[in-house]
Design a protein around this motif. Structure first.
Motif, short mmCIF file in Angstrom:
data_model
loop_
_atom_site.label_atom_id
_atom_site.label_comp_id
_atom_site.label_asym_id
_atom_site.label_seq_id
_atom_site.Cartn_x
_atom_site.Cartn_y
_atom_site.Cartn_z
N ARG A 274 0.91 -1.15 0.07
CA ARG A 274 -0.02 0.14 0.08
C ARG A 274 0.87 1.20 0.14
O ARG A 274 1.82 1.48 0.80
CB ARG A 274 -0.93 0.15 1.21
N ARG B 185 1.82 5.09 0.96
CA ARG B 185 1.36 6.07 1.90
C ARG B 185 2.28 7.17 1.57
O ARG B 185 3.59 7.00 1.20
CB ARG B 185 1.16 5.54 3.28
N GLU C 156 2.23 11.81 7.19
CA GLU C 156 0.70 11.83 7.05
C GLU C 156 0.14 12.59 8.42
O GLU C 156 0.82 12.30 9.34
CB GLU C 156 0.00 10.72 6.72
N VAL D 11 -0.83 14.57 3.18
CA VAL D 11 -0.03 13.47 2.86
C VAL D 11 1.37 14.09 2.07
O VAL D 11 1.29 14.79 1.48
CB VAL D 11 -0.39 12.36 2.22
N PRO E 73 -0.96 8.17 -3.19
CA PRO E 73 -1.17 7.55 -1.81
C PRO E 73 -2.53 6.79 -1.55
O PRO E 73 -3.48 7.18 -2.31
CB PRO E 73 -1.21 8.85 -0.93
N GLY E 74 -2.25 5.77 -0.87
CA GLY E 74 -3.44 4.69 -0.82
C GLY E 74 -3.66 3.60 -1.94
O GLY E 74 -4.31 2.85 -1.74
#
Length: 470
Positions: A56, A58, A62, A309, A378-379
């Motif tokens: 994932r 990221r 954050e 982020v 991101p994500g």
């Protein structure tokens, strides 16, 4: 008279003929009972060994960006997906609490100034009566503020209890979702039941986020009432001091004290006004706005206006704990995405978690991307191959030669014209075959068509000249 005798060699002809016939018969019998197999010898080759998993994306950093105090979103300067720089204004909150504190500070300053005026001249009976009434009024305001503070603190306790309940429900929903995913992969439940678990998990997460906001707002209200209690206590002190001053008459030191209280009230007013102006949300670092948690007109706590982020991203990969011995910092990785076939980029293992997730039996590996492509977000879920050994010397066998027996992987080898089962330890297959790290030697003859062969069967090897075959 001449005698005729038999040659000694003729005595052996019949027994030898019988033995030859028996040998031929036994050979024919064994030949007819043997099973035809194809064999291949393991081929030693240099291969790249890697651990494949999904990860994932990221941000390295954050945060939930918010102002110093709670309020209502009055203006919002960014949208989801915008890139911002450190210190950039993101939103402005209308802070009623801070404005109320400023109003109270102004009132306290006015009272302190009036007290200074009064102690500087003589006292009238009407002034004594008014001062006593103001003391009672100040005490009543203090009692009201204390009561409101107690109610606000109780609201915080209730909000935290509700948050704890939602968090427990969230953990249960996550476990149920993991179970549903495993059952769906095995085809033991319907897609609808899995989707219901996904929805339930998402709803509980939204409830947790909303309750966290409620807790933040409740705690901000408590801080506001504590400030109100402090201001009310200070006002009571001021009114009581003023009354005592009027009762005993003005002394030089009383005049100086009154001047000091005026200076203190002026300082408190300056702080309150500055706090009322600090309801501005600014970016603590440069990055991308990934979510807007509160629109204009909505109430938020000191955090949670939006999610920010950092521009620099990393990839978190959950790797089975059995691979721990093969992992090391600095190992290279190849990252790809099914949404962008043919586009890959390199990465490097930056961090290996200090603890193993006991529930999942996995360890988190952080991969730092090198020259990430523009499509990386991101994500996002990506495919990660961590290269653990770029030039491993392994024996390769055909994929068809392997079969699973329970939780073991085995091959059949030919020894003394019979099939012998051997347990092997393998790595993920390559285009040239399956790497074997334990259980075989380079001289072993591995059966490549073991479907109808059982351990102990007599065998007849088919001649072949293929690669790796005798």
């Amino acid at each position: 008279m001449e005698r005729t005798g038999r040659s000694p060699r003729r005595h052996w002809i019949v027994p030898l003929a019988v033995l030859a016939v028996l040998a031929i018969g036994i050979g024919v019998w064994r030949w007819q009972g043997a099973k035809n197999v194809s064999v291949a010898r393991p081929v030693r080759a240099s291969i790249i060994e890697s651990i494949a998993s999904s990860g994932r994306v990221r941000g390295v950093t954050e945060t939930l960006a918010g102002a110093q105090a709670a309020g209502v979103v009055e203006r919002l300067f960014v949208r989801e997906g915008d890139r911002v720089s450190a210190g950039q204004r993101l939103a402005i909150l209308k802070n009623d609490v801070a404005e109320a504190r400023a109003a109270q500070a102004e009132a306290a300053l006015t009272t302190a100034q009036a007290t200074l005026v009064q102690v500087s001249r003589g006292v009238l009976p009407s002034e004594l009566e008014a001062a006593a009434a103001q003391v009672e009024q100040a005490r009543a305001q203090l009692a009201q503020q204390q009561s409101s503070l107690a109610q606000a603190e109780q609201s915080v306790v209730q909000a935290k209890a509700q948050l704890a309940q939602h968090q427990a429900e969230g953990e249960l929903a996550d476990r149920q979702l993991e179970r549903a995913e495993r059952l769906l992969e095995r085809g033991l439940i319907a897609r609808a039941e899995h989707d219901e678990a996904v929805t339930r998990s998402r709803v509980v997460k939204q409830q947790i986020a909303a309750q966290q906001q409620a807790v933040a707002v409740a705690e901000t209200v408590v801080r506001a009432f504590r400030g109100g209690v402090a201001a009310a206590e200070a006002n009571v002190g001021v009114q009581e001091a003023r009354l005592r001053t009027l009762q005993v008459g003005a002394r030089p030191e009383d005049v100086e004290i009154a001047r000091q209280r005026v200076r203190e009230a002026e300082g408190a007013l300056a702080v309150a006004r500055r706090q009322a102006q600090e309801a501005v949300v600014v970016a603590p670092f440069g990055g991308v706005v990934t979510a807007i948690n509160a629109e204009v007109g909505q109430t938020v706590g000191s955090q949670g206006v939006l999610q920010l982020v950092s521009t620099e991203v990393e990839i978190r990969v959950e790797v089975d704990e059995t691979n721990l011995a093969d992992l090391a910092l600095g190992q290279s990785a190849v990252v790809s995405s099914t949404a962008f076939p043919g586009s890959t980029f390199a990465g490097s293992v930056r961090e290996i978690a200090a603890a193993v997730d006991q529930t999942r039996g996995t360890v988190t590996v952080t991969v730092a991307p090198m020259k990430p492509p523009a499509w990386l977000r991101p994500g996002q879920t990506v495919n990660v191959n961590v290269v653990t050994n770029p030039a491993a010397q392994r024996l390769l066998v055909p994929t068809a030669a392997l079969r699973r027996v329970g939780d073991r992987i085995v091959v059949l080898v030919v020894r003394d014209d019979r099939a012998v089962e051997t347990v092997v330890q393998t790595r993920p297959p390559t285009k040239d075959g399956v790497p074997v790290v334990a259980g075989l030697d380079a001289d072993d003859r591995v059966i490549t068509n073991p479907a109808a062969i059982q351990p102990g069967d007599r065998l007849r090897i088919r001649p072949s000249t293929g690669r790796g075959e005798p």
